[in-house]
Write a protein that holds these residues in place. Structure first.
Motif, short mmCIF file in Angstrom:
data_model
loop_
_atom_site.label_atom_id
_atom_site.label_comp_id
_atom_site.label_asym_id
_atom_site.label_seq_id
_atom_site.Cartn_x
_atom_site.Cartn_y
_atom_site.Cartn_z
N GLY A 94 46.71 50.43 33.66
CA GLY A 94 46.75 51.12 34.93
C GLY A 94 46.69 50.18 36.12
N LEU A 95 45.95 49.07 35.99
CA LEU A 95 45.81 48.13 37.10
C LEU A 95 46.96 47.13 37.17
CD1 LEU A 95 42.01 47.17 37.18
CD2 LEU A 95 43.31 48.30 38.97
N TYR A 96 47.34 46.60 36.01
CA TYR A 96 48.23 45.45 36.01
C TYR A 96 49.60 45.67 35.36
CZ TYR A 96 43.89 42.97 37.04
OH TYR A 96 42.71 42.56 37.60
N MET A 97 49.76 46.74 34.56
CA MET A 97 50.97 46.86 33.75
C MET A 97 51.86 48.04 34.13
SD MET A 97 50.98 44.33 31.64
CE MET A 97 52.11 44.85 30.36
N SER A 98 51.72 48.59 35.31
CA SER A 98 52.58 49.70 35.72
C SER A 98 54.02 49.22 35.89
CB SER A 98 52.06 50.31 37.02
OG SER A 98 50.82 50.94 36.81
N LYS A 99 54.95 50.12 35.59
CA LYS A 99 56.37 49.75 35.65
C LYS A 99 56.86 49.58 37.08
CE LYS A 99 59.44 51.70 33.14
NZ LYS A 99 60.29 52.74 32.52
N CYS A 176 39.26 40.75 32.41
CA CYS A 176 39.14 39.76 31.33
C CYS A 176 40.33 39.83 30.39
CB CYS A 176 37.85 39.99 30.55
SG CYS A 176 36.34 39.62 31.48
N VAL A 177 40.73 41.05 30.02
CA VAL A 177 41.89 41.21 29.13
C VAL A 177 43.14 40.66 29.79
CG1 VAL A 177 43.38 42.90 28.01
CG2 VAL A 177 40.91 43.16 27.89
N ALA A 178 43.29 40.94 31.09
CA ALA A 178 44.48 40.47 31.81
C ALA A 178 44.53 38.94 31.87
CB ALA A 178 44.50 41.05 33.22
N LYS A 179 43.39 38.31 32.15
CA LYS A 179 43.35 36.85 32.22
C LYS A 179 43.60 36.22 30.86
CE LYS A 179 42.21 34.71 35.43
NZ LYS A 179 42.99 34.10 36.53
N ILE A 180 43.00 36.79 29.82
CA ILE A 180 43.16 36.24 28.47
C ILE A 180 44.59 36.44 27.98
CG2 ILE A 180 42.44 36.49 26.06
CD1 ILE A 180 39.65 37.20 27.11
N SER A 181 45.17 37.62 28.26
CA SER A 181 46.49 37.94 27.73
C SER A 181 47.56 36.98 28.25
CB SER A 181 46.86 39.38 28.09
OG SER A 181 47.00 39.53 29.48
N ARG A 182 47.34 36.39 29.42
CA ARG A 182 48.31 35.44 29.96
C ARG A 182 48.39 34.17 29.13
NH1 ARG A 182 46.99 33.67 35.58
NH2 ARG A 182 49.07 32.75 35.41
N LYS A 183 47.32 33.86 28.40
CA LYS A 183 47.26 32.61 27.65
C LYS A 183 47.60 32.80 26.17
CE LYS A 183 45.64 30.71 31.41
NZ LYS A 183 46.47 29.79 32.21
N TYR A 263 35.86 43.96 43.85
CA TYR A 263 37.08 44.08 44.66
C TYR A 263 37.56 42.71 45.12
CZ TYR A 263 40.23 45.28 48.45
OH TYR A 263 41.32 45.36 49.26
N ARG A 264 36.63 41.84 45.48
CA ARG A 264 36.99 40.50 45.93
C ARG A 264 37.69 39.72 44.82
NH1 ARG A 264 37.32 37.65 50.83
NH2 ARG A 264 37.08 35.43 50.39
N VAL A 265 37.13 39.79 43.61
CA VAL A 265 37.72 39.07 42.48
C VAL A 265 39.09 39.64 42.12
CG1 VAL A 265 37.47 38.56 40.02
CG2 VAL A 265 35.49 38.38 41.53
N LEU A 266 39.19 40.97 42.07
CA LEU A 266 40.46 41.60 41.72
C LEU A 266 41.54 41.32 42.75
CD1 LEU A 266 39.32 45.09 40.37
CD2 LEU A 266 40.11 43.14 39.06
N SER A 267 41.18 41.40 44.02
CA SER A 267 42.17 41.16 45.07
C SER A 267 42.66 39.72 45.05
CB SER A 267 41.58 41.48 46.44
OG SER A 267 40.45 40.66 46.72
N ASN A 272 48.57 37.29 41.21
CA ASN A 272 48.81 36.25 40.21
C ASN A 272 49.06 36.85 38.84
OD1 ASN A 272 49.04 33.70 39.10
ND2 ASN A 272 46.84 33.51 38.76
N ILE A 273 48.27 37.88 38.48
CA ILE A 273 48.40 38.49 37.15
C ILE A 273 49.62 39.39 37.07
CG2 ILE A 273 47.30 40.05 35.51
CD1 ILE A 273 44.60 39.00 36.43
N VAL A 274 49.83 40.20 38.12
CA VAL A 274 50.94 41.15 38.10
C VAL A 274 52.29 40.44 38.07
CG1 VAL A 274 52.13 42.90 39.47
CG2 VAL A 274 49.68 43.03 39.17
#
Length: 536
Positions: A94-99, A176-183, A263-267, A272-274
């Motif tokens: 919902g946060l990072y993988m929307s089409k 955490c999942v988003a950061k790990i999944s990039r690697k 919010y600060r960390v996510l923003s 970068n992740i998206v």
């Protein structure tokens, strides 16, 4: 703009209630209200009623010894657990993988606005799941214990704080999942493995919870004093529900600060992740020979690749396979104990052995948790034209989609069947065992074709997030709960009336019914189903 995006997120989550993808138009007001009433009955009536009953059982004893704070603490822990569990698998996607990420980022819309809208969707889902627990608990407290102005303010504030805690936990895990999944190269399997470990821990806590709560209720004073002396912040959290002003102020400030940090960390990491292309270490090219495949094998490979590429798809639609293997092991380890226990309950009603049927029904109900084929057509999305443009027969496409669920469900069902035979090999006639062995297989085939019927009848090709067809569609709801209803009905009919004809004859009749229904669905699929797919 923020409100428009929040409204869009909510429309995506509850899209099936307002839009009929089959007719490609908005649902009527009556239809929308009916769907929402069904959902409300399930969430508020069933789940809410269950937790209200549980709250009523423990609220009185705690209030009687002036330890209502411990009651609020227990119910808050349950609410946070359910809220996190209910929204955790939606947070990452919902946060990072929307089409529509690329589309929104290309528009003159501030990133903070997109992020706030996405967070609002995560928050409302977590609030919905946590409120099912904590709202009944609060109402029960007002009725059973006492209701003052401070109690009311504290209880309402507790509901808000719990929903924000759920949001914080969901965001931390999603980040955490988003950061790990990039690697990671095989991030889908890593995500599934981590989720399964979470499942295991969750159910371990769930089954131990009743035992722990009973111990706490018996020794409430002792445990309460230990919490006050050794974990005072935890004690103060429970005091929020009682209306303690200092507790309300302290935790309000703490939660606001934590939300601001999240919010600060996510923003800072959202863009970068998206926009990440998930690159991994370079792979040296090696020339390999490619084997030619026929049409069916090619489409089947494509369906398997689609299934393994999505952790959400695997977890929500294929988890029944794991539970079937677990059920088979339980049959082997605890089978004879379960047989003795069940026999004492039903007392061989009119000399008819019922327990073997219950084992077969348990296999059927567990197999119904697999609904891989149901969203398979909708998951084609706007790329359906690619599949349609290939020189592949529509029936081969259907066969490939059906084969994935057949393989993933059939092997575990056979394992459970064999374990059931081992348990009853010395107690039941071989011919009856054979009929019981066949029952889950025929049921699995019936549910497979029934799921395909639902997938064709309720198609959603315009989703922007894959969780919509996988988790939030009407056909998924009907497939899972309908499968459980079918399985339970098999047992209930036998208990109430059909036991008079004996187990052997009843199982033969049920086998014939499922076989006949499967044939009818197969004929429908070959004629009407193929035509519907070709007209999408």
């Amino acid at each position: 703009m923020t409100w428009i995006l929040i409204k869009k997120q909510m429309m995506e989550i509850f899209r099936s209630y307002f839009y009929d993808s089959k007719k490609n138009k908005k649902r009527s007001t009556v239809s929308t209200i009916l769907f929402m009433l069904i959902y409300a009955v399930m969430m508020v009536g069933v789940l809410g009623g269950m937790f209200a009953y549980f709250s009523k059982g423990i609220c009185g004893p705690f209030a009687a010894v002036n330890m209502s704070w411990l009651y609020f603490l227990i119910m808050s822990m349950v609410a946070v657990s359910l809220g996190s569990f209910g929204s955790v698998f939606n947070t990452y996607s919902g946060l990072y993988m929307s089409k529509d990420d690329d589309l929104l980022l290309s528009m003159p819309v501030p990133v903070r606005t997109i992020l706030i809208a996405r967070l609002a969707g995560v928050y409302l889902l977590g609030l919905m799941y946590s409120a099912v627990v904590i709202v009944p608990a609060v109402i029960v407290y007002w009725v059973v214990a006492k209701c003052t102005v401070l109690n009311v303010i504290g209880s309402i504030l507790l509901i808000v704080i719990i929903s924000l805690i759920v949001l914080i936990l969901s965001c931390i895990l999603g980040w955490c999942v988003a950061k790990i999944s990039r690697k990671l190269k095989n991030k889908s399997f890593i995500t599934v493995l981590a989720s399964l470990l979470f499942f295991a821990a969750y159910y371990f806590v769930f089954f131990k919870a009743q035992e722990v709560i009973n111990k706490i209720m018996v020794n409430a004073v002792v445990y309460g004093e230990n919490v006050k002396n050794k974990a005072y912040p935890v004690y103060m959290f429970g005091r929020i529900g009682e209306g303690d002003i200092s507790a309300m102020l302290i935790y309000t400030v703490v939660i606001v600060i934590l939300c601001a940090l999240i919010y600060r960390v996510l923003s800072g990491s959202f863009i970068n992740i998206v926009t990440s292309n998930n690159t991994v270490s370079k792979v040296r090219y090696k020339e390999k020979k490619s084997k030619m495949k026929n049409q069916f094998a090619a489409v089947l490979s494509k369906e398997f690749a689609r299934f393994f590429a999505s952790p959400s798809y695997m977890l929500n639609c294929g988890l029944g396979s794991l539970f079937l293997f677990v059920l088979g092991v339980v049959f082997i380890v605890k089978g004879h104990s379960l047989v003795v226990f069940a026999d004492t309950i039903f007392q061989y009603k009119e000399a008819v052995r019922m327990v073997p049927l219950f084992f077969a029904v348990a296999i059927c109900a567990t197999a119904a948790m697999n609904d891989i084929v149901v969203p398979s057509v909708s998951l084609e999305g706007k790329n359906l034209w690619v599949l349609r443009s290939l020189p592949v027969k529509t029936w081969d496409i259907f066969r490939a989609k059906l084969a994935v669920q057949f393989i993933f469900t059939g092997i575990p069902v056979l394992f459970c069947d064999i374990c059931m035979l081992i348990v009853f090999r010395a107690d039941i006639k071989p011919v009856t065992l054979i009929m019981l062995f066949i029952l889950p297989i025929l049921y699995m085939v019936f549910m497979l074709l029934f799921g395909m019927l639902l997938g064709i009848s309720f198609v959603n090709l315009t989703w922007t997030n894959e969780t919509a067809p996988i988790k939030q569609s009407l056909n998924i709801f009907i497939a899972m709960f309908g499968g459980w209803i079918f399985a339970i009905a098999v047992a209930l009919v036998f208990i109430v009336k059909a036991y008079k004809i004996g187990l052997f004859m009843y199982v033969i009749i049920v086998d014939m019914v499922f076989a006949a229904l499967s044939v009818m669905l197969y004929i429908w699929m070959k004629k009407i189903g193929v035509a519907k797919f070709e007209n999408l």
